[in-house]
Each structure stands twice: as structure tokens, then as C-alpha cells.
Enzyme design. Structure first.
Site, PDB file in Angstrom:
ATOM      1  N   CYS A  73       0.806  -1.227   0.000  1.00 39.86           N
ATOM      2  CA  CYS A  73       0.000   0.000   0.000  1.00 39.86           C
ATOM      3  C   CYS A  73       0.835   1.270   0.000  1.00 39.86           C
ATOM      4  CB  CYS A  73      -0.975   0.006   1.177  1.00 39.86           C
ATOM      5  SG  CYS A  73      -0.241   0.373   2.801  1.00 39.86           S
ATOM      6  N   HIS A 112      -2.132   1.893   7.132  1.00 39.16           N
ATOM      7  CA  HIS A 112      -2.493   1.739   5.722  1.00 39.16           C
ATOM      8  C   HIS A 112      -2.604   3.121   5.090  1.00 39.16           C
ATOM      9  CE1 HIS A 112      -4.131   0.013   2.123  1.00 39.16           C
ATOM     10  NE2 HIS A 112      -5.349   0.486   2.310  1.00 39.16           N
ATOM     11  N   ASP A 127      -8.028   3.250  -3.607  1.00 36.93           N
ATOM     12  CA  ASP A 127      -7.088   2.355  -2.929  1.00 36.93           C
ATOM     13  C   ASP A 127      -6.605   1.308  -3.921  1.00 36.93           C
ATOM     14  OD1 ASP A 127      -5.641   0.734  -1.271  1.00 36.93           O
ATOM     15  OD2 ASP A 127      -7.181   0.562   0.285  1.00 36.93           O
ATOM     16  N   TYR A 201       7.927  -0.921   9.845  1.00 35.09           N
ATOM     17  CA  TYR A 201       7.365  -1.910  10.768  1.00 35.09           C
ATOM     18  C   TYR A 201       6.860  -3.135  10.006  1.00 35.09           C
ATOM     19  CZ  TYR A 201       3.682  -4.183  13.512  1.00 35.09           C
ATOM     20  OH  TYR A 201       2.879  -5.126  14.125  1.00 35.09           O
TER      21      TYR A 201
END
Length: 288
Positions: A73, A112, A127, A201
Site C-alpha cells: 500500500c 495503511h 485504494d 514496521y
């Protein structure tokens, strides 16, 4: 948004689109959104072949457009937001929090990266970086009603300033059917740098699917093709040809077969050897 310019025509050619000279309109927005999903895989193969993904637009342009790769993403939606801006759309980057299927809780802010487009007084959620559960065309942010896309139905539920993206399976369609929560978000504007920590992360935490599993998936006109670990899954959407049923076929792969599958099925040729991975995801601590 970047220190170098974008070759818009080359980007559009990459996704099989045209019309960079067209005025911003809903038809163009829908077209580039869907074509992006059909052409650019959702994948994390960089971090499983000795590299690291970074939210750097020139690097992302070279990777996705020139090298014909994909990304997750933070990569796909960052670059797509730049394309929309170059096409003349009013773009706002938003922070989403994905619902964890293990804990049933939402992830932290900046979990996100998603995009909002304001067009002719209406707001649209875009998206191109969510993979299997993602939607194929922009969703309206100005309605809480049902929004059908193929065999799925989506809605954006609003509650106390928070927006919740949810979807329904075929057998549960209707306002009173069961809804599956995907992610939540606010409309507060963000910048790409806000996502740097979570980008790292997801490439280093045993609680992230992107660290635990090598994956690549791409939307097809009649379904979806997905590689994960040492498996290739072909999903065919319900149609008259399938008798109205969702068809799923799974093929096991050897390590030696994977590079050819990635090249032939996804158009991806890696510059460094891939280390296939399909580890169990460690449940994250419940903080939210």
C-alpha cells in the site's frame, strides 16, 4: 510531491491507459484506478529478495513503471496519488487502520495509506494497494448506502467522525446481511512522510503478514491470481460460466518453479534471488 517530474504518458502506458490530456472527470478516475489494479501487482517481493521498500516517489516510479514491478500500500498508493495529482485531480492522502483478522482489533494510525479525491463537489475513496479484499473502482464517501462491484458489495459506514470500510459476501447481500470490517480512517490530510515508520514496521515485525509471507497478487478481468509462500491460487469470480459460484484452484510450487511463475503470471523478474516465506503470523499486542 517529488524532486523529479513524472513521465505521465509512460505511467499510463504501464497500466494500459490513455488520456493524460483529458480533463479530470469521474470516468477518467475510475479508468486509471481499475487499470492500475489490473496491471500493477500488490506485492512485497523486494523485502524477500534482499531489499527494503521506501516511500520515495522517484524510486517508486522507477520500480513500478520502468521495472514493471508492484508494491504494497505505501508504494502503490503513494505513486498512484502522484499520478492523480499530475492528471489534475485534487488529492488528499489519508491514514487507514486495518482490522486484524487474528485479534479482531484495528491496527495503529498510519497502518495503511489510502487516497481521497475531491471532484466536482464529491469525495471518492481510492485504494490501489489492498490486495485480495480491495475494491476495483473508487467508492463514494458521500453515501453510507450499498456500493456494488461485481460479486461484492461495499459500504462506508460513518460513526463519530470515523469512516469504516466494510464488505459483504454474495450470500449475505442486503442492508441486514453480515458485514466484514476491512479498515477504518478519518479524512484528516496526511503527508507521505507520516507513513515511514509503519512502512518499516511491516517489513520487520513478525506480527505483519508482509514480514511473514512472500506474496504477490493481481486483479484479473474475471478473477484474481495470487502467489504466497509456495502456492499459486487462481480465483475465478462468479459468472454464468462458473454456474454463479466462486472457483478457487490452488497449486503447490517448488522453490525452483517460483521465479518462472512470477515472470509468466505476473510479469515480475527480480534482480536478486527470492527467499520464499510462509511463516505463521505472531498476534500483535492489543493496543487499539
Amino acid at each position: 510531491m517529488a524532486s523529479v517530474d513524472m513521465d505521465v504518458e509512460r505511467y499510463l502506458l504501464r497500466i494500459g491507459s490513455a488520456g493524460s490530456t483529458a480533463e479530470p472527470c469521474l470516468e477518467l478516475l475510475r479508468s486509471v484506478h481499475t487499470r492500475h489494479l489490473l496491471a500493477v501487482p500488490f506485492e512485497n517481493l523486494t523485502q524477500h529478495s534482499g531489499g527494503r521498500a521506501k516511500i520515495d516517489l522517484p524510486i517508486l516510479y522507477d520500480k513500478i513503471v520502468n521495472q514493471r514491478r508492484g508494491g504494497f500500500c505505501f508504494e502503490n498508493n503513494s505513486l498512484f496519488s502522484w499520478l492523480l495529482t499530475k492528471l489534475g485531480f485534487q488529492v488528499t492522502v489519508l491514514s487507514g487502520q486495518v482490522k486484524n483478522s487474528i485479534t479482531g482489533r484495528y491496527g495503529p494510525p498510519f497502518d495503511h495509506l489510502i487516497v481521497m479525491v475531491n471532484l466536482d463537489g464529491q469525495r471518492w475513496l481510492c485504494d490501489t494497494g489492498f490486495g485480495v479484499s480491495g475494491f476495483s473502482a473508487p467508492l463514494s464517501l458521500d453515501t453510507s448506502g450499498l456500493q456494488e462491484q461485481g460479486h461484492r458489495v461495499y459500504r462506508i459506514r460513518k460513526d463519530m467522525g470515523m469512516h469504516f470500510l466494510e464488505w459483504q459476501k454474495e450470500e449475505n447481500r442486503g442492508e441486514d446481511g453480515d458485514w466484514t470490517e476491512i479498515y477504518k480512517f478519518t479524512l484528516e490530510p496526511r503527508c507521505l512522510g507520516d507513513f515511514a515508520e509503519m512502512c518499516q514496521y511491516h517489513q520487520s515485525s513478525p506480527s505483519s503478514i508482509f514480514f511473514c509471507k512472500s506474496l504477490c497478487t493481481v486483479l484479473k478481468p474475471d478473477g484474481r491470481l495470487t502467489y504466497m509462500g509456495r502456492r499459486l491460487t487462481t480465483t475465478t469470480f462468479p459468472s454464468e460460466a462458473t454456474g454463479g459460484l466462486l472457483e478457487i484452484t490452488i497449486k503447490d510450487l517448488t522453490d525452483e518453479e517460483i521465479p518462472a511463475v512470477l515472470a509468466e503470471k505476473f510479469g515480475i523478474v527480480l534482480s536478486s534471488p527470492l527467499v520464499p516465506k510462509d511463516d505463521t503470523i505472531t498476534p500483535p499486542p492489543v493496543l487499539y
